[in-house]
Write a protein that holds these residues in place. Structure first.
Motif, mmCIF file in Angstrom:
data_model
loop_
_atom_site.group_PDB
_atom_site.id
_atom_site.type_symbol
_atom_site.label_atom_id
_atom_site.label_comp_id
_atom_site.label_asym_id
_atom_site.label_seq_id
_atom_site.Cartn_x
_atom_site.Cartn_y
_atom_site.Cartn_z
ATOM 1 N N ALA A 64 0.867 -1.383 -0.271
ATOM 2 C CA ALA A 64 0.678 -2.534 -1.172
ATOM 3 C C ALA A 64 2.020 -3.056 -1.668
ATOM 4 C CB ALA A 64 -0.210 -2.140 -2.344
ATOM 5 N N ALA A 65 2.935 -2.133 -1.970
ATOM 6 C CA ALA A 65 4.245 -2.535 -2.502
ATOM 7 C C ALA A 65 4.966 -3.461 -1.524
ATOM 8 C CB ALA A 65 5.090 -1.294 -2.787
ATOM 9 N N ILE A 66 4.817 -3.189 -0.230
ATOM 10 C CA ILE A 66 5.460 -4.047 0.778
ATOM 11 C C ILE A 66 4.813 -5.434 0.763
ATOM 12 C CG2 ILE A 66 5.937 -4.311 3.248
ATOM 13 C CD1 ILE A 66 5.687 -1.226 3.449
ATOM 14 N N LEU A 67 3.480 -5.450 0.633
ATOM 15 C CA LEU A 67 2.770 -6.734 0.614
ATOM 16 C C LEU A 67 3.141 -7.544 -0.628
ATOM 17 C CD1 LEU A 67 -0.631 -5.379 1.901
ATOM 18 C CD2 LEU A 67 0.818 -7.016 3.094
ATOM 19 N N ILE A 68 3.323 -6.842 -1.754
ATOM 20 C CA ILE A 68 3.711 -7.536 -3.001
ATOM 21 C C ILE A 68 5.089 -8.172 -2.818
ATOM 22 C CG2 ILE A 68 4.357 -7.186 -5.417
ATOM 23 C CD1 ILE A 68 2.165 -4.996 -5.495
ATOM 24 N N GLU A 69 5.976 -7.407 -2.192
ATOM 25 C CA GLU A 69 7.318 -7.928 -1.942
ATOM 26 C C GLU A 69 7.274 -9.187 -1.078
ATOM 27 O OE1 GLU A 69 10.782 -5.420 -0.155
ATOM 28 O OE2 GLU A 69 10.126 -4.628 -2.097
ATOM 29 N N ARG A 70 6.264 -9.276 -0.242
ATOM 30 C CA ARG A 70 6.123 -10.454 0.621
ATOM 31 C C ARG A 70 5.352 -11.577 -0.074
ATOM 32 N NH1 ARG A 70 4.674 -7.441 6.356
ATOM 33 N NH2 ARG A 70 6.619 -6.262 6.504
ATOM 34 N N GLY A 71 5.090 -11.406 -1.363
ATOM 35 C CA GLY A 71 4.516 -12.503 -2.133
ATOM 36 C C GLY A 71 3.021 -12.445 -2.376
ATOM 37 N N HIS A 72 2.352 -11.389 -1.896
ATOM 38 C CA HIS A 72 0.902 -11.309 -2.106
ATOM 39 C C HIS A 72 0.587 -10.692 -3.467
ATOM 40 C CE1 HIS A 72 0.365 -12.452 2.051
ATOM 41 N NE2 HIS A 72 1.193 -11.485 2.422
ATOM 42 N N ASN A 73 -0.636 -10.979 -3.950
ATOM 43 C CA ASN A 73 -1.084 -10.353 -5.207
ATOM 44 C C ASN A 73 -1.975 -9.172 -4.877
ATOM 45 O OD1 ASN A 73 0.040 -12.530 -6.726
ATOM 46 N ND2 ASN A 73 -1.710 -13.745 -5.995
ATOM 47 N N VAL A 74 -1.780 -8.070 -5.581
ATOM 48 C CA VAL A 74 -2.566 -6.875 -5.286
ATOM 49 C C VAL A 74 -3.289 -6.394 -6.534
ATOM 50 C CG1 VAL A 74 -2.411 -4.444 -4.693
ATOM 51 C CG2 VAL A 74 -1.169 -6.112 -3.330
ATOM 52 N N ILE A 75 -4.583 -6.080 -6.340
ATOM 53 C CA ILE A 75 -5.381 -5.496 -7.415
ATOM 54 C C ILE A 75 -5.875 -4.145 -6.931
ATOM 55 C CG2 ILE A 75 -7.528 -5.732 -8.702
ATOM 56 C CD1 ILE A 75 -6.857 -8.333 -9.237
ATOM 57 N N LEU A 76 -5.819 -3.141 -7.787
ATOM 58 C CA LEU A 76 -6.269 -1.801 -7.413
ATOM 59 C C LEU A 76 -7.536 -1.466 -8.188
ATOM 60 C CD1 LEU A 76 -5.826 1.072 -6.172
ATOM 61 C CD2 LEU A 76 -4.491 1.582 -8.219
ATOM 62 N N LEU A 77 -8.595 -1.085 -7.465
ATOM 63 C CA LEU A 77 -9.804 -0.597 -8.126
ATOM 64 C C LEU A 77 -9.921 0.883 -7.836
ATOM 65 C CD1 LEU A 77 -10.717 -3.623 -8.335
ATOM 66 C CD2 LEU A 77 -13.025 -2.749 -8.146
ATOM 67 N N THR A 78 -9.873 1.713 -8.879
ATOM 68 C CA THR A 78 -10.003 3.154 -8.663
ATOM 69 C C THR A 78 -10.504 3.816 -9.937
ATOM 70 O OG1 THR A 78 -8.876 5.112 -7.843
ATOM 71 C CG2 THR A 78 -7.586 3.667 -9.229
ATOM 72 N N SER A 79 -10.954 5.074 -9.793
ATOM 73 C CA SER A 79 -11.456 5.782 -10.971
ATOM 74 C C SER A 79 -10.307 6.195 -11.869
ATOM 75 C CB SER A 79 -12.223 7.029 -10.555
ATOM 76 O OG SER A 79 -12.972 6.793 -9.424
ATOM 77 N N GLY A 80 -10.599 6.302 -13.122
ATOM 78 C CA GLY A 80 -9.611 6.754 -14.098
ATOM 79 C C GLY A 80 -8.566 5.695 -14.349
ATOM 80 N N ASN A 81 -7.618 6.006 -15.202
ATOM 81 C CA ASN A 81 -6.472 5.140 -15.349
ATOM 82 C C ASN A 81 -5.381 5.781 -14.533
ATOM 83 O OD1 ASN A 81 -7.090 2.912 -16.988
ATOM 84 N ND2 ASN A 81 -7.339 4.336 -18.705
ATOM 85 N N TYR A 82 -5.014 5.095 -13.475
ATOM 86 C CA TYR A 82 -4.034 5.680 -12.576
ATOM 87 C C TYR A 82 -2.704 5.730 -13.306
ATOM 88 C CZ TYR A 82 -1.003 6.183 -8.575
ATOM 89 O OH TYR A 82 -0.036 6.604 -7.717
ATOM 90 N N THR A 83 -2.469 6.824 -14.018
ATOM 91 C CA THR A 83 -1.324 6.895 -14.927
ATOM 92 C C THR A 83 0.035 6.639 -14.294
ATOM 93 O OG1 THR A 83 -1.862 9.225 -14.886
ATOM 94 C CG2 THR A 83 -2.093 8.100 -16.994
ATOM 95 N N PRO A 84 0.334 7.227 -13.137
ATOM 96 C CA PRO A 84 1.673 6.939 -12.614
ATOM 97 C C PRO A 84 1.786 5.504 -12.094
ATOM 98 C CG PRO A 84 0.747 8.912 -11.603
ATOM 99 C CD PRO A 84 -0.362 8.172 -12.269
#
Ligand SMILES: *[C@@H]1O[C@H](CO)[C@@H](O)[C@H](O)[C@H]1NC(C)=O
Ligand SMILES: *[C@@H]1O[C@H](CO)[C@@H](O)[C@H](O)[C@H]1NC(C)=O
Ligand SMILES: *[C@@H]1O[C@H](CO)[C@@H](O)[C@H](O)[C@H]1NC(C)=O
Ligand SMILES: *[C@@H]1O[C@H](CO)[C@@H](O)[C@H](O)[C@H]1NC(C)=O
Ligand SMILES: *[C@@H]1O[C@H](CO)[C@@H](O)[C@H](O)[C@H]1NC(C)=O
Length: 562
Positions: A64-84
């Motif tokens: 995802a980090a590579i895609l963000i660098e290329r200008g895309h928007n990323v949303i993460l859906l996962t359980s808990g609060n992904y603390t790191p």
């Protein structure tokens, strides 16, 4: 003669040069760069993982980090609060509910405590059924609200994510760390079936058991789950499916976070792409305290069981006793144990060493032992990356295994369940690991195995070999991002229907099992051969009868001696 050959060669070289521009000595002055840039039209991408947990989500986020660098928007859906999530500040997270805590889920506790095989996964299936509707709605809401163009779904235990893409006609890319269910091969199996990972040297009976009997038993176990899940799908107007992962192998791209050398070799469909080991560009450093400890010890054992796993009081005490004994025997001179899910209460108060002496666990746990460093958390990669760390006692999860391979650290593996048992066997066959049985932990066995792993020259050679493999393959996360972008372009210009990605998906998946494998053709061939052989036998039989009938009965009698 020689001159003729030389002139001939020169001529060929000249021609090649003309045709293919094979330049050897010509300077590249005046040349222009090849441009491989493509337009990165910003898109909205959803990454989904039900199970969550840092080690499962992290490889996805590295892509995802590579895609963000290329200008895309990323949303993460996962359980808990992904603390790191502080590691990926540009990723917005939507939670799917409280984090999965293995201690609190009754059935899963049992899964860890008892021997693991497919008969134990029913607990996981129950959780999946109970949460399906709710999670499906959360995914659906997010896809609509954020105008999502593509979903990247962790393909294990994540049916709602895979289904929502299918239902809303959005492209889905699968992300998984093992190959087992995706592309089964006759020469491979898995400890989840209580079978060897390789069928290469197995007997006929064993191959029959592992190929026919165990998979049938597994289908029998999971069939109620599949129908249960399909009942829920029907209630909310989602198309039923036998296994959503199998549907993905026939319709879309699947990224597999593994690599040959770790995984046993096998061919793959073009739409199933190995991209592992996915590693981050940067990792958190050692704390000054930990750094001092590791610098002061030359042969350090690092112990960690991932972010989820832990074992019983009895087994923790056996492990700790083994550590004290390997230090006393000078096999290892320092131990770092990142407890994570293991609590300080999860130990017997005293350890009885094999030389008859006793030691108080409380003193070790409060770091009074000069050679044992207990921490609740450790920056794992940095610990493994340190030259003084010589051995890793791990649960054998995919991420931990990748980090260990990448840093050339041999492993002693204590697998708890899931893909860990298979990983342990694969790492053993790669010649860099030995494994322990969680049901039969034995202090002497642990001590012996550590001794072997530290002394064996082959382990050292294999670790180096695997380190190189892991390093060269760690660049493939950029290809993963490229492929995801290709799917984005493709879905922009094509509708998501049967024709989508036709250039990628082999025809065999659309032709069905029998036609796709030409079994009907082989069947016909077999009948023809059987027909011919039968015909020949019939004619021969008739001929013999005819001849026998023609010979006068007297001639058949044994001629008398003259
Ligand atoms: C799998 O087979 C190999 C050799 O064929 C053997 O060395 C290994 O011990 C077997 N593993 C298990 C778990 O039975
Ligand atoms: C099977 O046996 C052959 C011959 O002994 C050996 O080369 C091969 O590595 C074995 N395979 C496995 C998976 O142990
Ligand atoms: C610990 O070891 C015992 C056998 O010594 C076994 O029965 C038990 O299941 C193990 N516990 C875990 C959590 O692995
Ligand atoms: C060690 O021995 C003492 C008795 O001498 C016993 O109470 C204790 O449970 C033993 N510890 C372990 C880990 O077996
Ligand atoms: C890993 O080790 C190398 C040198 O061996 C060093 O350059 C790098 O900074 C280390 N990375 C981490 C995260 O410790």
């Amino acid at each position: 003669m020689r001159e003729r050959n030389f002139i001939f060669l020169l001529l060929i070289f000249f021609l090649l040069n003309l045709v293919f521009r094979v330049d050897v000595s010509i300077a590249t002055q005046g040349y222009l760069p090849r441009n491989a840039e493509i337009d990165h039209i910003p898109k909205n991408i959803l990454f989904g993982s039900f199970a969550g947990g840092r080690s499962h989500v992290k490889p996805m986020l590295d892509v995802a980090a590579i895609l963000i660098e290329r200008g895309h928007n990323v949303i993460l859906l996962t359980s808990g609060n992904y603390t790191p999530a502080s590691e990926y500040p540009t990723v917005k997270q939507i939670t799917l509910g409280p984090p999965m805590n293995l201690r609190e889920i009754k059935g899963i506790r049992e899964l860890i405590d008892k021997d693991f095989d497919f008969s134990r996964v029913s607990t996981i299936h129950e959780i999946a059924i109970n949460t399906y509707k709710d999670i499906f709605e959360k995914y659906k809401k997010a896809v609509k609200e954020y105008n999502i163009d593509l979903l990247v779904c962790s393909a294990a235990m994540n049916d709602p994510c895979l289904d929502v893409g299918h239902a809303l006609k959005k492209p889905v890319v699968g992300f998984i760390s093992f190959l087992n269910a995706l592309e089964p091969k006759s020469y491979k199996s898995d400890p989840i079936f209580r079978c060897n990972i390789s069928m290469e040297n197995e007997s006929f009976l064993e191959r029959f058991r592992c190929t026919v009997i165990q998979p049938l038993r597994m289908v029998n176990y999971i069939y109620p789950f599949i129908t249960g899940l399909n009942d829920i799908r029907k209630q909310i107007d989602v198309e039923p499916v036998f296994l959503s992962v199998r549907r993905l192998t026939q319709t879309s791209l699947i990224l597999v976070d593994t690599f040959f050398g770790f995984e046993l070799p096998q061919p793959l469909s073009p739409n199933i792409q190995e991209i592992g080991p996915v590693m981050s560009e940067e990792y958190p450093p050692l704390s000054p305290e930990l750094s001092d400890f590791i610098n002061a010890h030359k042969r350090v054992l690092y112990v960690a069981f991932g972010t989820r796993f832990f074992t019983s009081v009895e087994n923790n005490s056996k492990l700790l006793q083994s550590f004290v004994e390997v230090i006393n025997k000078n096999i290892i001179d320092g131990v770092v144990w990142a407890l994570v899910q293991t609590l300080k209460d999860d130990f017997n108060p005293t350890l009885n060493l094999s030389d008859g002496s006793q030691i108080q666990t409380s003193s070790i746990l409060s770091n009074e032992h000069p050679h044992i460093h207990i921490a609740s958390f450790a920056p794992q990669f940095a610990v493994l990356n340190h030259t003084n760390t010589k051995l890793f006692l791990s649960h054998g999860g995919a991420s931990s295994s990748h980090e260990s391979l990448y840093t050339g650290t041999p492993m002693l593996i204590l697998p708890f369940g899931g893909d860990q048992l298979g990983n342990a066997e694969k790492l053993k066959s790669a010649g860099i690991a030995l494994s322990l049985n969680k049901m039969k932990l034995d202090v002497n066995d642990i001590v012996n195995k550590m001794d072997i792993l530290l002394k064996d020259e082959n382990v050292k050679k294999n670790s180096k070999r695997m380190e190189i493999l892991a390093k060269i393959n760690s660049k493939r996360k950029f290809r993963a991002a490229d492929l995801i972008e290709y799917i984005l372009y493709s879905s922009n210009t094509n509708e998501i229907n049967e024709e989508f990605l036709k250039e990628w998906i082999p025809a065999g998946t659309r032709m069905g099992f029998i036609r796709g494998n030409n079994y009907d053709v082989y069947g016909a061939l077999l009948s023809i051969i059987l027909g011919i052989v039968g015909g020949i036998l019939w004619v021969t039989f008739k001929l013999i009868r005819f001849i026998v009938n023609r010979i006068p009965s007297s001639a058949v009698q044994k001629p008398k001696r003259e």
